[in-house]
Every structure is written in C-alpha cells, then in structure tokens.
Scaffold this active site. Structure first.
Site, PDB file in Angstrom:
ATOM      1  N   LEU A  44      35.854 -18.945 -10.971  1.00 25.78           N
ATOM      2  CA  LEU A  44      36.166 -19.190 -12.377  1.00 25.78           C
ATOM      3  C   LEU A  44      37.676 -19.043 -12.540  1.00 25.78           C
ATOM      4  CD1 LEU A  44      33.263 -17.153 -13.988  1.00 25.78           C
ATOM      5  CD2 LEU A  44      33.465 -19.645 -13.891  1.00 25.78           C
ATOM      6  N   SER A  45      38.191 -19.466 -13.699  1.00 26.61           N
ATOM      7  CA  SER A  45      39.653 -19.392 -13.860  1.00 26.61           C
ATOM      8  C   SER A  45      40.150 -17.955 -13.698  1.00 26.61           C
ATOM      9  CB  SER A  45      40.095 -19.976 -15.201  1.00 26.61           C
ATOM     10  OG  SER A  45      39.517 -19.261 -16.263  1.00 26.61           O
ATOM     11  N   GLU A  46      39.352 -16.966 -14.113  1.00 29.04           N
ATOM     12  CA  GLU A  46      39.744 -15.564 -13.902  1.00 29.04           C
ATOM     13  C   GLU A  46      38.526 -14.710 -13.569  1.00 29.04           C
ATOM     14  OE1 GLU A  46      42.976 -14.846 -14.227  1.00 29.04           O
ATOM     15  OE2 GLU A  46      43.599 -16.575 -15.402  1.00 29.04           O
ATOM     16  N   THR A  47      38.751 -13.733 -12.709  1.00 27.17           N
ATOM     17  CA  THR A  47      37.798 -12.634 -12.508  1.00 27.17           C
ATOM     18  C   THR A  47      38.526 -11.351 -12.872  1.00 27.17           C
ATOM     19  OG1 THR A  47      36.586 -13.791 -10.768  1.00 27.17           O
ATOM     20  CG2 THR A  47      36.379 -11.402 -10.831  1.00 27.17           C
ATOM     21  N   CYS A  79      45.913 -11.929 -18.735  1.00 21.58           N
ATOM     22  CA  CYS A  79      44.874 -12.913 -19.058  1.00 21.58           C
ATOM     23  C   CYS A  79      44.115 -12.448 -20.291  1.00 21.58           C
ATOM     24  CB  CYS A  79      43.906 -13.108 -17.895  1.00 21.58           C
ATOM     25  SG  CYS A  79      42.613 -14.293 -18.324  1.00 21.58           S
TER      26      CYS A  79
END
Length: 288
Positions: A44-47, A79
C-alpha cells in the site's frame, strides 16, 4: 512471531475509497530491515508501525507511542493518512481510553484526537514560496502538458511543488487529467522536488458546492505514482489556500479515483488541524 495488522481506509466513511494504509502494532522492536519488507509485502502507499515507548506501555491505556511510516520503497518523514489510520486502530480496535494520542515521529510529536465521527490530526503547517517556472518547466510539461497554470509555489520543508491550475477550469478537468507520473522521474532528477501537487480553486456555484479547493498528488520519487488522499500535501495546501481565500476553516476534496474529503482548520500556534473519517476494512496477523 505474530504482528496484529490492519488495513484502514482514511479520509472516507466507506470501504474502498479514501486512502488505504496498513497499520502494524509492535509489542517489541523489529529489526530495521523487516519494517521495509513488511511495507513491500503490504504494497500500500504507506504502512504505519506503532510501537510502545516504555516496557510497561499498553495499547489500550497509554497515550504516547512511537510511529513510523514506510512506502513499499522507503521510510518517509510524514504521512497524514497513515497517522489517521494508526489513531483509528488505537481508538476503535484497541479501545484506547485517552481523548488525545501523541505520536513520536520523524516530524516531531503529532497529536490525534477524537471529534464526533472524525479523527483530528494536529500537523505542521508548511509555507510555500513563489517558484520560477523555468526551473521546473520540464516537470510541469511532463505532468500536465499545455494545461494553463495560474500559480506556482514550492515548499522547501517538504520538497513539494504546488501547481495551481487556472480558475477557468472546472473540477472535471483536474479529475480527467491523464497523468503519467513515471515520466516525472526523468524530468526532475535534481532532488529538489519529491512530490507534485495539482490544485484548483473550489466552485462555489457549481454542482460540487462546499469544497474550497481540489487537489491531486503524485510522488513517484517515493514509489507512489498517485496517492489517493494525502494529509501531508494538505499541510502545504492549507497554508496556500488560507492565504488565497482569506479563510482558516476549509473543506477540501482530493480528486483521485478513490477520492477523499478533509476538514481543515488553521490553528493560532502555526499548525493545522486536519480531520477525516475512516473505514476499517481488514483485521489479521502477520506471521514472521
């Protein structure tokens, strides 16, 4: 080793829209390289990784935690949507009893609090400065071709370039722009720009009444061609549009395919409150 892991759609109240983030609850420290491997696996775009700061800390009772964010390619300094997702896991799944949570991050201490059906993030507010077109002309050409630009700003703190499209355009122009973000990488190699924001003034008279401004966000330099809804980009957009519109309270919409809404409130201490809703779509364990 089992790591409780969740997928949360941020800045939306329904599944499969907004911006998805993975959230991992760490009972003990992980080897450095494992963070990046998990982020690549989640893809995903961020974890987000939430860790306890003291041995006696508890995900239900403690109010202060460590927080780090990884894209599939690398660690990032801030983020917003993954912070919203992290707070949602603590508030809604761990049933954390505190009204305000503090996260210790690479961008300093960030706070998240509950407000009715929203979670409010207290983020840094980043100023923008006029940017000379010639320095970034190749990048803008690669991004939007011949679309008319009304204003150009740069945020040195975040290395984000803000490109405001002409007020003559409607929201549909921004939504329908075919952007090939991979082309940015050959157009901008200097390291000056790490994120490109396209933004457009809201339409107070049209069918999308109520939104003060619209945006899309691209960060192929971090392995994210287009991010669905971006809290950190709005830490830049908030200062710009507040100055342009003369407003401290704004409603924003990010016009990605998934789409998401952000409530913005500039604070008196030079920071910004960004509020959003969440939908928790997956609960499970990573097995290492």
């Amino acid at each position: 080793m089992q790591i409780p892991t969740f997928t949360v759609d941020a800045f939306t109240d329904r599944p499969f829209s907004g911006n998805p983030a993975a959230v991992c609850l760490l009972e003990s420290d992980l080897n450095e390289d494992v963070h990046q491997k998990i982020a690549a696996e989640m893809n995903l775009s961020e974890t987000a990784f939430i860790r306890k700061l003291q041995p006696g800390d508890d995900f239900t009772k403690s109010s202060c935690f460590g927080l780090r964010w990884f894209t599939p390619a690398n660690e990032v300094p801030l983020c917003g949507h993954a912070t919203l997702a992290a707070a949602a896991v603590l508030f809604h799944i761990q049933k954390n009893t505190n009204a305000v949570l503090t996260f210790v991050t690479l961008s300093g201490e960030l706070k998240a609090r509950r407000m009715e059906d929203h979670i409010v993030l207290d983020l840094p507010l980043y100023l923008t400065y006029p940017q000379v077109l010639q320095e970034v002309e190749d990048l803008i050409k690669a991004a939007i071709g011949d679309v008319v630009v009304q204003d150009l700003r740069y945020s040195p703190d975040t290395k984000k370039l803000l490109v405001r499209l002409s007020d003559a355009y409607e929201r549909s122009v921004l939504e329908e722009l075919q952007v090939n973000a991979q082309r940015f990488l050959s157009a901008e190699k200097t390291g000056k720009v790490k994120g490109l924001i396209l933004t457009l003034k809201g339409d107070s008279s049209g069918k999308h009444k109520g939104h003060d401004f619209y945006s899309r966000y691209f960060a192929p330099w971090y392995g994210v061609p287009e991010d669905p809804v971006t809290g950190s980009a709005h830490a830049v957009l908030s200062s710009y549009w507040s100055e342009q519109l003369g407003k401290k309270e704004m409603l924003a919409f990010q016009c990605s395919r998934r789409g998401g809404e952000l409530k913005i409130s500039l604070r008196n201490d030079g920071r910004v409150d960004i509020a959003g809703q969440i939908a928790i779509v997956l609960k499970g364990n990573l097995t290492l």
